[in-house]
Design a protein around this motif. Structure first.
Motif, PDB file in Angstrom:
ATOM      1  N   GLY A  96       0.793  -1.219   0.000  1.00  0.00           N
ATOM      2  CA  GLY A  96       0.000   0.000   0.000  1.00  0.00           C
ATOM      3  C   GLY A  96       0.827   1.272   0.000  1.00  0.00           C
ATOM      4  O   GLY A  96       0.329   2.349  -0.329  1.00  0.00           O
ATOM      5  N   SER A  97       2.115   1.160   0.363  1.00  0.00           N
ATOM      6  CA  SER A  97       2.993   2.334   0.426  1.00  0.00           C
ATOM      7  C   SER A  97       4.031   2.375  -0.690  1.00  0.00           C
ATOM      8  O   SER A  97       4.742   3.373  -0.818  1.00  0.00           O
ATOM      9  CB  SER A  97       3.721   2.358   1.782  1.00  0.00           C
ATOM     10  OG  SER A  97       2.816   2.280   2.856  1.00  0.00           O
ATOM     11  N   LEU A  98       4.138   1.306  -1.472  1.00  0.00           N
ATOM     12  CA  LEU A  98       5.183   1.238  -2.496  1.00  0.00           C
ATOM     13  C   LEU A  98       5.072   2.366  -3.506  1.00  0.00           C
ATOM     14  O   LEU A  98       6.089   2.934  -3.919  1.00  0.00           O
ATOM     15  CB  LEU A  98       5.110  -0.112  -3.222  1.00  0.00           C
ATOM     16  CG  LEU A  98       5.975  -1.243  -2.687  1.00  0.00           C
ATOM     17  CD1 LEU A  98       5.740  -2.509  -3.494  1.00  0.00           C
ATOM     18  CD2 LEU A  98       7.456  -0.863  -2.710  1.00  0.00           C
ATOM     19  N   ASP A  99       3.842   2.682  -3.916  1.00  0.00           N
ATOM     20  CA  ASP A  99       3.693   3.701  -4.952  1.00  0.00           C
ATOM     21  C   ASP A  99       4.242   5.050  -4.495  1.00  0.00           C
ATOM     22  O   ASP A  99       5.020   5.695  -5.217  1.00  0.00           O
ATOM     23  CB  ASP A  99       2.238   3.829  -5.384  1.00  0.00           C
ATOM     24  CG  ASP A  99       1.283   3.950  -4.210  1.00  0.00           C
ATOM     25  OD1 ASP A  99       1.738   3.889  -3.049  1.00  0.00           O
ATOM     26  OD2 ASP A  99       0.065   4.103  -4.449  1.00  0.00           O
ATOM     27  N   THR A 100       3.899   5.477  -3.267  1.00  0.00           N
ATOM     28  CA  THR A 100       4.385   6.773  -2.796  1.00  0.00           C
ATOM     29  C   THR A 100       5.896   6.744  -2.543  1.00  0.00           C
ATOM     30  O   THR A 100       6.592   7.724  -2.818  1.00  0.00           O
ATOM     31  CB  THR A 100       3.649   7.184  -1.514  1.00  0.00           C
ATOM     32  OG1 THR A 100       3.772   6.139  -0.540  1.00  0.00           O
ATOM     33  CG2 THR A 100       2.172   7.411  -1.790  1.00  0.00           C
ATOM     34  N   LEU A 101       6.410   5.617  -2.034  1.00  0.00           N
ATOM     35  CA  LEU A 101       7.849   5.516  -1.796  1.00  0.00           C
ATOM     36  C   LEU A 101       8.636   5.624  -3.099  1.00  0.00           C
ATOM     37  O   LEU A 101       9.634   6.359  -3.193  1.00  0.00           O
ATOM     38  CB  LEU A 101       8.173   4.197  -1.098  1.00  0.00           C
ATOM     39  CG  LEU A 101       7.685   4.046   0.348  1.00  0.00           C
ATOM     40  CD1 LEU A 101       7.935   2.621   0.842  1.00  0.00           C
ATOM     41  CD2 LEU A 101       8.378   5.046   1.261  1.00  0.00           C
ATOM     42  N   LEU A 102       8.192   4.908  -4.123  1.00  0.00           N
ATOM     43  CA  LEU A 102       8.932   4.888  -5.381  1.00  0.00           C
ATOM     44  C   LEU A 102       8.740   6.180  -6.170  1.00  0.00           C
ATOM     45  O   LEU A 102       9.658   6.629  -6.855  1.00  0.00           O
ATOM     46  CB  LEU A 102       8.501   3.678  -6.216  1.00  0.00           C
ATOM     47  CG  LEU A 102       8.901   2.319  -5.622  1.00  0.00           C
ATOM     48  CD1 LEU A 102       8.393   1.181  -6.495  1.00  0.00           C
ATOM     49  CD2 LEU A 102      10.421   2.223  -5.473  1.00  0.00           C
ATOM     50  N   ILE A 103       7.561   6.779  -6.091  1.00  0.00           N
ATOM     51  CA  ILE A 103       7.355   8.049  -6.789  1.00  0.00           C
ATOM     52  C   ILE A 103       8.275   9.115  -6.222  1.00  0.00           C
ATOM     53  O   ILE A 103       8.915   9.876  -6.960  1.00  0.00           O
ATOM     54  CB  ILE A 103       5.886   8.502  -6.682  1.00  0.00           C
ATOM     55  CG1 ILE A 103       5.000   7.599  -7.539  1.00  0.00           C
ATOM     56  CG2 ILE A 103       5.719   9.947  -7.142  1.00  0.00           C
ATOM     57  CD1 ILE A 103       3.522   7.855  -7.362  1.00  0.00           C
ATOM     58  N   GLY A 104       8.352   9.192  -4.896  1.00  0.00           N
ATOM     59  CA  GLY A 104       9.236  10.178  -4.285  1.00  0.00           C
ATOM     60  C   GLY A 104      10.680   9.979  -4.688  1.00  0.00           C
ATOM     61  O   GLY A 104      11.421  10.955  -4.884  1.00  0.00           O
ATOM     62  N   ARG A 105      11.088   8.724  -4.834  1.00  0.00           N
ATOM     63  CA  ARG A 105      12.491   8.455  -5.169  1.00  0.00           C
ATOM     64  C   ARG A 105      12.769   8.591  -6.668  1.00  0.00           C
ATOM     65  O   ARG A 105      13.816   9.098  -7.076  1.00  0.00           O
ATOM     66  CB  ARG A 105      12.872   7.052  -4.709  1.00  0.00           C
ATOM     67  CG  ARG A 105      14.343   6.726  -4.942  1.00  0.00           C
ATOM     68  CD  ARG A 105      14.753   5.472  -4.213  1.00  0.00           C
ATOM     69  NE  ARG A 105      16.167   5.184  -4.381  1.00  0.00           N
ATOM     70  CZ  ARG A 105      17.149   5.730  -3.692  1.00  0.00           C
ATOM     71  NH1 ARG A 105      16.855   6.634  -2.768  1.00  0.00           N
ATOM     72  NH2 ARG A 105      18.411   5.410  -3.906  1.00  0.00           N
ATOM     73  N   LEU A 106      11.820   8.161  -7.506  1.00  0.00           N
ATOM     74  CA  LEU A 106      12.062   8.118  -8.947  1.00  0.00           C
ATOM     75  C   LEU A 106      11.608   9.379  -9.680  1.00  0.00           C
ATOM     76  O   LEU A 106      12.223   9.773 -10.668  1.00  0.00           O
ATOM     77  CB  LEU A 106      11.349   6.898  -9.559  1.00  0.00           C
ATOM     78  CG  LEU A 106      11.790   5.526  -9.047  1.00  0.00           C
ATOM     79  CD1 LEU A 106      10.934   4.436  -9.674  1.00  0.00           C
ATOM     80  CD2 LEU A 106      13.266   5.285  -9.370  1.00  0.00           C
ATOM     81  N   LEU A 107      10.528  10.011  -9.200  1.00  0.00           N
ATOM     82  CA  LEU A 107       9.946  11.131  -9.943  1.00  0.00           C
ATOM     83  C   LEU A 107      10.030  12.463  -9.211  1.00  0.00           C
ATOM     84  O   LEU A 107       9.721  13.497  -9.803  1.00  0.00           O
ATOM     85  CB  LEU A 107       8.478  10.823 -10.278  1.00  0.00           C
ATOM     86  CG  LEU A 107       8.235   9.553 -11.104  1.00  0.00           C
ATOM     87  CD1 LEU A 107       6.740   9.362 -11.339  1.00  0.00           C
ATOM     88  CD2 LEU A 107       8.972   9.621 -12.436  1.00  0.00           C
ATOM     89  N   GLY A 108      10.381  12.450  -7.933  1.00  0.00           N
ATOM     90  CA  GLY A 108      10.559  13.709  -7.214  1.00  0.00           C
ATOM     91  C   GLY A 108       9.384  14.085  -6.340  1.00  0.00           C
ATOM     92  O   GLY A 108       8.295  13.500  -6.411  1.00  0.00           O
ATOM     93  N   ALA A 109       9.624  15.102  -5.517  1.00  0.00           N
ATOM     94  CA  ALA A 109       8.632  15.502  -4.506  1.00  0.00           C
ATOM     95  C   ALA A 109       7.381  16.117  -5.130  1.00  0.00           C
ATOM     96  O   ALA A 109       6.272  15.903  -4.643  1.00  0.00           O
ATOM     97  CB  ALA A 109       9.276  16.492  -3.533  1.00  0.00           C
ATOM     98  N   ALA A 110       7.558  16.897  -6.223  1.00  0.00           N
ATOM     99  CA  ALA A 110       6.387  17.545  -6.838  1.00  0.00           C
ATOM    100  C   ALA A 110       5.423  16.500  -7.395  1.00  0.00           C
ATOM    101  O   ALA A 110       4.206  16.590  -7.198  1.00  0.00           O
ATOM    102  CB  ALA A 110       6.846  18.489  -7.941  1.00  0.00           C
ATOM    103  N   ALA A 111       5.971  15.504  -8.091  1.00  0.00           N
ATOM    104  CA  ALA A 111       5.127  14.436  -8.636  1.00  0.00           C
ATOM    105  C   ALA A 111       4.451  13.658  -7.507  1.00  0.00           C
ATOM    106  O   ALA A 111       3.284  13.258  -7.621  1.00  0.00           O
ATOM    107  CB  ALA A 111       5.966  13.497  -9.498  1.00  0.00           C
ATOM    108  N   LEU A 112       5.167  13.451  -6.405  1.00  0.00           N
ATOM    109  CA  LEU A 112       4.588  12.741  -5.267  1.00  0.00           C
ATOM    110  C   LEU A 112       3.415  13.512  -4.681  1.00  0.00           C
ATOM    111  O   LEU A 112       2.391  12.928  -4.317  1.00  0.00           O
ATOM    112  CB  LEU A 112       5.662  12.512  -4.196  1.00  0.00           C
ATOM    113  CG  LEU A 112       5.182  11.859  -2.894  1.00  0.00           C
ATOM    114  CD1 LEU A 112       4.577  10.492  -3.176  1.00  0.00           C
ATOM    115  CD2 LEU A 112       6.339  11.746  -1.903  1.00  0.00           C
ATOM    116  N   GLY A 113       3.540  14.840  -4.593  1.00  0.00           N
ATOM    117  CA  GLY A 113       2.448  15.654  -4.070  1.00  0.00           C
ATOM    118  C   GLY A 113       1.203  15.562  -4.933  1.00  0.00           C
ATOM    119  O   GLY A 113       0.086  15.407  -4.427  1.00  0.00           O
ATOM    120  N   ILE A 114       1.392  15.627  -6.256  1.00  0.00           N
ATOM    121  CA  ILE A 114       0.251  15.530  -7.173  1.00  0.00           C
ATOM    122  C   ILE A 114      -0.413  14.157  -7.057  1.00  0.00           C
ATOM    123  O   ILE A 114      -1.641  14.039  -6.974  1.00  0.00           O
ATOM    124  CB  ILE A 114       0.719  15.788  -8.622  1.00  0.00           C
ATOM    125  CG1 ILE A 114       1.174  17.244  -8.766  1.00  0.00           C
ATOM    126  CG2 ILE A 114      -0.400  15.467  -9.616  1.00  0.00           C
ATOM    127  CD1 ILE A 114       1.825  17.548 -10.096  1.00  0.00           C
TER     128      ILE A 114
END
Length: 374
Positions: A96-114
């Motif tokens: 349930g947390s993998l998507d947010t963990l990997l987005i923050g690492r691979l795509l950056g904080a702005a993409a994670l916020g969206i």
């Protein structure tokens, strides 16, 4: 004491205890300390006070022995069951947390916020609904775990009923996504619209798949469920890394793809546990798919017919339209399987509460209508 209350299905007592402990702790103790300048410690005190009050009230409602029991024979099955449940819960937390963990690492904080805001708009209400239902479903399934034909019937009926509610909600949210984002987050969050639309499909599946997981818990079919979640975790990691090159939509698509595969795996597991066929499960989804198509089509037509309106007005109009369409389907012309489930459900409600008063008469009339052939 709380577990015993759930096991005995005393949900009215549970609700009263939880509401009273929350109101007294936060409304009384928390606000009182905050007004005296305790700052963040007022929240700490309110949290501790609620836990203490919840414990005391639950024990008063459901008395039990408090003398420690030192008997390994008693604890051993609990430890074996609880150990596997803990491992499964940890894996479900990770997936349930993998998507947010990997987005923050691979795509950056702005993409994670969206992504997180788009996910929250549908994920939070579905999570609250899931949590509330699972508290009722688990003890209900546990009570009939030895009667597999009855458990199979309850499982399929649960899918039918919840799919007919959740799939239309998710379909309607996908259509109304631009207005939901504009009203709830503001016009600067338009990039969250496609994310919200894609993850709606995942939540429509995960809510219904929840019942298969509860069946595994209620029947102690934990080892297969543990292996299923291990495989699902590895699958998600591969999907995220493979599709993250396509940005946020790629990650959202990975979530949906993983949920579709997980649904199929649980379907195979339910064939083993409950001897249900693929046709049985797919048939249980049909009323929800019909309702989802009706709601989505109705909202699309409404958006085309209405003149330009403020986003808040348009969102309210779409919500009311979706609710009316869903109610019209459930009361006017429900699919045969949904009609049968609603008829049995109303029968149980009327058995517990006599049809007195205007509301009771309405329920009785509705049950009689559902009993008539189409």
């Amino acid at each position: 004491a709380l577990s015993l209350l759930r096991r005995h299905m005393r949900f009215r007592t549970l609700a009263i205890i939880e509401v009273v402990s929350y109101v007294l702790s936060y409304g009384g103790l928390g606000i009182g300390l905050a007004s005296q300048g305790w700052g963040v410690w007022s929240l700490v005190a309110a949290t501790l006070g609620q836990s203490l009050l919840l414990t005391v009230l639950a024990y008063l409602a459901e008395r039990h022995a408090v003398r420690p029991l030192f008997d390994w024979a008693t604890y051993r099955p609990l430890v074996e069951y609880g150990g596997r449940m803990s491992a499964i819960s940890f894996l479900e937390f990770v997936t349930g947390s993998l998507d947010t963990l990997l987005i923050g690492r691979l795509l950056g904080a702005a993409a994670l916020g969206i992504y997180s805001r788009g996910w929250m708009l549908i994920g939070l209400p579905v999570y609250l609904l899931t949590t509330s239902i699972s508290k009722v479903v688990f003890p209900s399934f546990s009570q009939v775990q030895a009667d597999r034909p009855r458990l199979r019937s309850v499982y399929l009926s649960s899918i039918t009923l919840i799919a007919a509610l959740v799939i239309p909600i998710c379909a309607g949210a996908a259509v109304a996504a631009p207005d939901i984002v504009r009203v709830m987050l503001g016009p600067d969050w338009a990039a969250a619209v496609p994310v919200l639309r894609v993850v709606c499909a995942a939540f429509g599946l995960s809510m219904v798949t929840m019942f298969a997981g509860v069946v595994c818990d209620a029947t102690a079919t934990l080892t297969p469920k543990l292996w299923l979640n291990l495989g699902y975790t590895g699958l998600l990691v591969g999907l995220f890394y493979g599709l993250s090159r396509y940005g946020l939509l790629g990650v959202a698509a990975a979530v949906v793809t993983g949920e579709v595969i997980r649904t199929g795996l649980y379907l195979l597991l339910m064939r083993r546990v409950l001897a249900v066929t693929v046709a049985d499960v797919l048939g249980a989804y049909v009323p929800g798919l019909v309702a989802g198509g009706l709601v989505a089509g109705g909202l699309l037509g409404l958006r085309l017919l209405l003149p330009p309106l403020p986003a808040a007005v348009l969102l309210v109009a779409q919500m009311l339209t979706g609710a009316v369409l869903l109610l019209a389907l459930a009361v006017g012309a429900p699919p045969a399987r949904l009609r049968s489930v609603l008829h049995r459900l109303l029968g149980r409600v009327l058995e517990a509460t006599p049809a007195t008063g205007r509301f009771g008469q309405v329920l009785l009339a509705l049950q009689q209508r559902l009993a008539q052939p189409t």
